[in-house]
Every structure is written in structure tokens, then in C-alpha cells.
Design an enzyme around this catalytic site. Structure first.
Site, PDB file in Angstrom:
ATOM      1  N   ASP A  17       0.825  -1.213   0.000  1.00  0.00           N
ATOM      2  CA  ASP A  17       0.000   0.000   0.000  1.00  0.00           C
ATOM      3  C   ASP A  17       0.861   1.266   0.000  1.00  0.00           C
ATOM      4  OD1 ASP A  17      -1.890  -1.694   2.558  1.00  0.00           O
ATOM      5  OD2 ASP A  17      -2.093  -1.864   0.385  1.00  0.00           O
ATOM      6  N   GLU A 184     -11.048   0.379  -4.088  1.00  0.00           N
ATOM      7  CA  GLU A 184     -10.384   0.910  -2.882  1.00  0.00           C
ATOM      8  C   GLU A 184      -9.142   1.690  -3.298  1.00  0.00           C
ATOM      9  OE1 GLU A 184      -9.811  -2.743  -0.807  1.00  0.00           O
ATOM     10  OE2 GLU A 184      -8.533  -3.570  -2.338  1.00  0.00           O
TER      11      GLU A 184
HETATM   12  C1  6LW Z   1      -5.782  -1.911   2.320  1.00  0.00           C
HETATM   13  C2  6LW Z   1      -6.676  -2.116   1.145  1.00  0.00           C
HETATM   14  C3  6LW Z   1      -6.489  -3.559   0.906  1.00  0.00           C
HETATM   15  O1  6LW Z   1      -6.290  -0.927   3.156  1.00  0.00           O
HETATM   16  O2  6LW Z   1      -5.984  -4.187   1.991  1.00  0.00           O
HETATM   17  O3  6LW Z   1      -6.939  -5.505  -0.130  1.00  0.00           O
HETATM   18  C4  6LW Z   1      -5.814  -3.258   3.025  1.00  0.00           C
HETATM   19  N1  6LW Z   1      -6.800  -4.153  -0.150  1.00  0.00           N
HETATM   20  O4  6LW Z   1      -6.342  -1.324   0.023  1.00  0.00           O
HETATM   21  C5  6LW Z   1      -4.564  -3.550   3.792  1.00  0.00           C
HETATM   22  O5  6LW Z   1      -3.481  -3.681   2.914  1.00  0.00           O
END
Ligand code: 6LW
Length: 507
Positions: A17, A184
Site C-alpha cells: 500500500d 479501494e
Molecule cells: C488496504 C486495502 C487492501 O487498506 O488491503 O486488499 C488493506 N486491499 O487497500 C490492507 O493492505
């Protein structure tokens, strides 16, 4: 497009991330850190290719409340921005207090104590400003708590007061991708009078993808790029998989680049990633107002990397991590100068708050060793994914013991310590990871994890274990391997910590 050669991995080891910002000629990058303290590693670069960890943004008690955070929770997906002469950082304390806002005059810190962003109830917050100074927080509307955890409201946005973190309105829904699951990791940019909304979708596993949309306004409506997803490794045989969760930045030569997370799975079916999600990068060129990103390919492996720590500094280097509680509460660099002394409280690596100080495995072929004075207790080295997935080599009370814990199932291997070692207490313990490359049934896993100890009577290997059971996919972990020193009884002194790592050619 930038002509700077961007190495991949860019920041090896579990650094998922990534978010990057530019302040003049300096670049700063932060990553998720989950249940580990200090939280949110901060890296500095002048060329986007060579990064140095300069600290951790959340390095004081109170900035993160992790003591009771379950595995998988903790510091998720920060965004770092430089605006109006200050550094801003927004992050979700997942399964804890929710989305938090921190500020600092310098990226090195000190960062503020943090405030909860009232009215931002999802994950993956981004922070951006328009020319009038209006501040927008754009986030993923995934519900982690409340009446219906797991519900997803798509990409959400609110204007906030950046001084209080309070939302100034009800959230609105924005464009949420091409219809893949889990939209996301939104980031909002104003580029040449056009507003771009960059997101991840498809989930952080092998279906991960990056998509983008644009608008004349920061709050939309947004038009999706006809070429979406603009980046993905899904259904390919590329050595770097799971590419997604990206951030864009202008390069020193006036071009553009993207950082993102990715994985380097190995094993016969390339199913297991010991180091979890790492940071990668790629050049970006703009065509008809849309970004074009080439597939992320690994760089030719470099020479071996070596780190040593003789624990002579007054504090632990920023790469060192503990789990949910600060190492300073139960360890010392002054009690025995030149040694790290860890005071046990009976917790083991099976517990949520072990007395453990580790660093990320950053290469596929890695060797960790440390000299242990176990005359006052029991301790050793652990290769950890989490409290249910770890391999340990420990010494003390006249015995060397290898321990394997997978999903709570355990096995031990023991060997008496030579009497000299028991009296002097000085034993070197070692964990080595040996990537497997064959195509036979013995190459199903990514590597072998070798656990050994060494005294003046020689080296004894207690166990050579399949590395697939301490890999991110098997443990369903958002993190990756962290290897370090721990104590379970009494007080144990460590010195001569050595790390050597190198990557074999990608398969
Ligand atoms: C992060 C999100 C994700 O906040 O996992 O699977 C979380 N996607 O973008 C933690 O890495």
C-alpha cells in the site's frame, strides 16, 4: 514518461500500500504496517529509484492503539501529501479507531499525535486540496465495523476541515471502477486542470488492478478510462503479481511514475509469496490525457546485501519492529552495552504480544543470525508471519529447540546444548531461507527454511521446513515475513545480528 530506471522491487520486503509525495527535490514514501510498532515506515529518495528509511511516522505511544488489535488489523494504507508547507498523513487504524489524520513540519517527524477523522467511516483515505484550499478526503466505503461489517459503499468522498479532521458534509459516492470487486485505494490529483481519480479494484490478491477516471471537478462526475484497468498482472505469468494499490508522482526529469504494491510468488505453481506484498514502481506516459503504464517486470538481481547490528547505538534502527507493544517497554540497549537485552514475561511467539524485535525479510535467499547469551533465560530467532504461522530456533536451560507453528498446530525438535555453551551461554542461532527452483514435487513450496544453532562444538541443523506455511497466501496475511529476536523466559542478551540477502533470477 520518465527515463529514470526504476528498480523492482523498489522497496523489497513487506511494504504494501505505498503512497508517495514530492516536496521540492525530495520524495517521501510510506507503507502500511498493521500490528507492528513503530508504525508507517517513512522512506526518502531524490530519484524515486534509491530509497532510505528515515524513520517511522508513528513512533510514540498514543499515535496508534494496537495492544488489542486483532491480526490483519492495525495501520492500513496511509496517504502522504506535502501541502502548504506541511506534511499530511491519513491512515486507517483498522479494527480500531478508524481513519486518522497526522501532520508534521518534516517527513522525518516528529508527527502529531493524530486526530480521528469524524465522518470518514471507511478505509484507504486520501487527502487532496483544490485551488481554493478546500480539502477533500476520498476513501473506500468498506465497512469494517458497525451493523454490517463487510458491506461496501464504493468510493466515497467528503470535504473536511483539515485542522479538526471533521467532515463538513454527508459522504457522496463517486465513480467506483469497472465493476470489479473491492474498489479501494483512491487517490485524487489535479493535473493540468483535470481531476483524476485513481483506484484499485479486483481485490489485493491475484486479480488486483488499477483503474482511473477523470473529471473537470474534484467531486465528479468522473468518466472512466476506456483502457481500464490501466495496470494489472491478472491471468498473466509475470513474475510480479497482484500489482495494484498505486499512487502517481511527477519524476525529477519532468515525467510521471507510479508506485504500487506487488508480490513475487514462487513454488511449482507460483502460489506462495514469503515476503508478502512489496513496493514496486513503473514509468507512466500520458496519451490523450490518460496514463499508460507498462507491465511491472523485475529488475536483474543485484549483488548480495548485508546488514549487521551490534546494538551499540542508543536506540534501535528504524527497520526494527515489535508486535503491538513498543520494544522500549521490555528491552534495553544500555543494561549490557553492545547487546540488546530482552526481558520475557512468559509470552511466546504463539501470543499476540510476544517479546520480539524483528526486521522484514527482503530477499528470497536470506540468512539471519544472532549470538544469544541464554545464561539468564530462553530465547532465540523467529521467522514470523503471525502468532499462528512462525518457525523458531531458541536456546536456553541446556537445550536448543526448533519450533514450528502452523495454524496453531505445533511441532518441536530438541538437541542438548554442549556444556560449554550452557556455562558461557553464548550460542549463535541461524535461520536461512533457501529458494526452491526445481520442477519436481519437492518444489511445491517457495523455499526451505533451515533452523540451526552453532557453538564451539560446531553447527547443528535442527529442522529444514517447507516455507509455504509461512507465506502470505497460506496465512491469509496482509503482511509478510518478519525475522527477529525473542525471549520467552528470564532475560536474554543478543549481539552480532547479521542479515545477508540476495535474489535468485526470477522464475
Ligand atoms: C488496504 C486495502 C487492501 O487498506 O488491503 O486488499 C488493506 N486491499 O487497500 C490492507 O493492505
Amino acid at each position: 514518461m520518465t527515463a529514470i530506471p526504476l528498480p523492482n522491487p523498489t522497496v523489497p520486503g513487506f511494504h504494501p500500500d505505498p503512497s508517495v509525495t514530492r516536496a521540492g527535490d525530495d520524495y517521501y514514501l510510506v507503507c502500511s504496517s498493521f500490528e507492528y510498532l513503530p508504525g508507517l515506515p517513512v522512506f526518502h529518495s531524490r530519484d524515486l529509484a534509491h530509497w532510505t528509511q528515515i524513520g517511522n511516522a508513528l513512533d510514540r505511544p498514543g499515535q496508534l492503539a494496537l495492544a488489542k488489535i486483532p491480526t490483519l488489523g492495525g495501520a492500513w494504507a496511509p496517504t502522504i501529501r506535502h501541502h502548504d508547507g506541511r506534511f499530511w498523513l491519513v491512515v486507517t487504524e483498522a479494527m480500531g479507531r478508524g481513519s486518522l489524520l497526522f501532520t508534521a513540519d518534516r517527513a522525518e517527524g516528529p508527527w502529531s499525535d493524530g486526530i480521528v477523522m469524524q465522518g470518514v467511516s471507511g478505509i484507504d483515505p486520501d487527502i487532496a486540496w483544490d485551488a481554493d484550499g478546500t480539502c477533500y478526503v476520498t476513501y473506500s466505503g468498506l465497512r469494517l465495523d458497525g451493523d454490517s461489517p463487510g458491506d461496501h459503499l464504493g468510493i466515497q468522498q467528503v470535504r473536511i476541515d483539515p485542522e479538526t479532521g471533521r467532515a463538513l458534509e454527508e459522504p457522496r459516492s463517486l465513480w467506483s471502477g469497472t465493476g470489479l470487486m473491492f474498489p479501494e485505494a483512491p487517490h485524487l490529483y489535479e493535473i493540468d486542470d483535470t481531476w483524476y481519480l485513481l483506484i484499485a479494484e479486483g481485490g489485493t490478491e491475484r486479480g488486483h488492478a488499477v483503474s482511473i477516471a477523470r473529471s473537470t471537478r474534484p467531486d465528479g462526475p468522473f468518466e472512466g478510462c476506456p483502457a481500464n484497468p490501466v495496470l494489472s498482472a491478472r491471468s498473466t505469468d509475470r513474475p510480479i503479481q497482484n500489482t495494484g494499490h498505486a499512487d502517481l508522482v511527477r519524476t525529477p526529469d519532468g515525467g510521471w511514475a507510479m508506485v504500487m504494491l506487488g508480490m513475487r510468488p514462487r513454488g511449482l505453481t507460483r502460489a506462495f509469496s514469503p515476503m508478502g506484498r512489496e513496493t514496486f514502481s513503473a514509468p507512466v506516459e500520458w496519451v490523450y490525457g490518460w496514463p499508460v503504464i507498462r507491465p511491472v517486470e523485475p529488475s536483474p538481481p543485484g549483488p548480495p546485501v548485508e546488514h549487521t547490528d551490534d546494538f551499540t547505538a542508543p536506540s534501535l534502527a528504524p527497520e526494527w519492529l515489535s508486535v503491538r507493544t513498543p520494544a522500549a517497554d521490555w528491552s534495553s540497549l544500555t543494561e549490557r552495552p553492545g547487546r540488546l537485552v530482552v526481558h520475557a514475561d512468559g509470552s511466546t511467539m504463539d501470543d499476540p504480544c510476544p517479546r520480539f524485535v524483528g526486521r522484514r525479510q527482503q530477499h528470497q535467499a536470506a540468512e539471519f543470525s544472532v549470538r544469544v547469551d541464554c545464561s539468564g533465560g530462553i530465547g532465540g530467532l523467529s521467522l514470523r508471519i503471525d502468532e499462528l504461522h512462525h518457525y523458531d530456533i531458541e536456546v536456553g536451560a541446556g537445550v536448543a529447540r526448533a519450533r514450528a507453528r502452523v495454524g496453531g498446530i505445533g511441532q518441536n525438535w530438541e538437541h542438548p546444548l554442549p556444556t560449554t555453551a550452557t556455562t558461557t551461554g553464548e550460542v549463535t542461532v541461524r535461520i536461512e531461507t533457501e529458494p526452491l527452483g526445481g520442477t519436481g514435487p519437492d518444489a511445491l513450496g517457495p523455499d526451505l527454511v533451515r533452523l540451526s544453532f552453532e557453538t564451539d562444538a560446531g553447527r547443528v541443523e535442527l529442522a529444514a521446513l517447507d516455507g509455504r506455511y509461512v507465506s502470505a497466501e497460506t496465512a491469509a496475511a496482509f503482511t509478510g515475513r518478519v525475522v527477529g529476536m525473542y525471549a520467552t523466559e528470564g532475560s536474554v542478551a543478543f549481539d552480532r545480528f547479521r542479515y545477508r540477502g540476495e535474489d535468485p533470477p526470477p522464475r
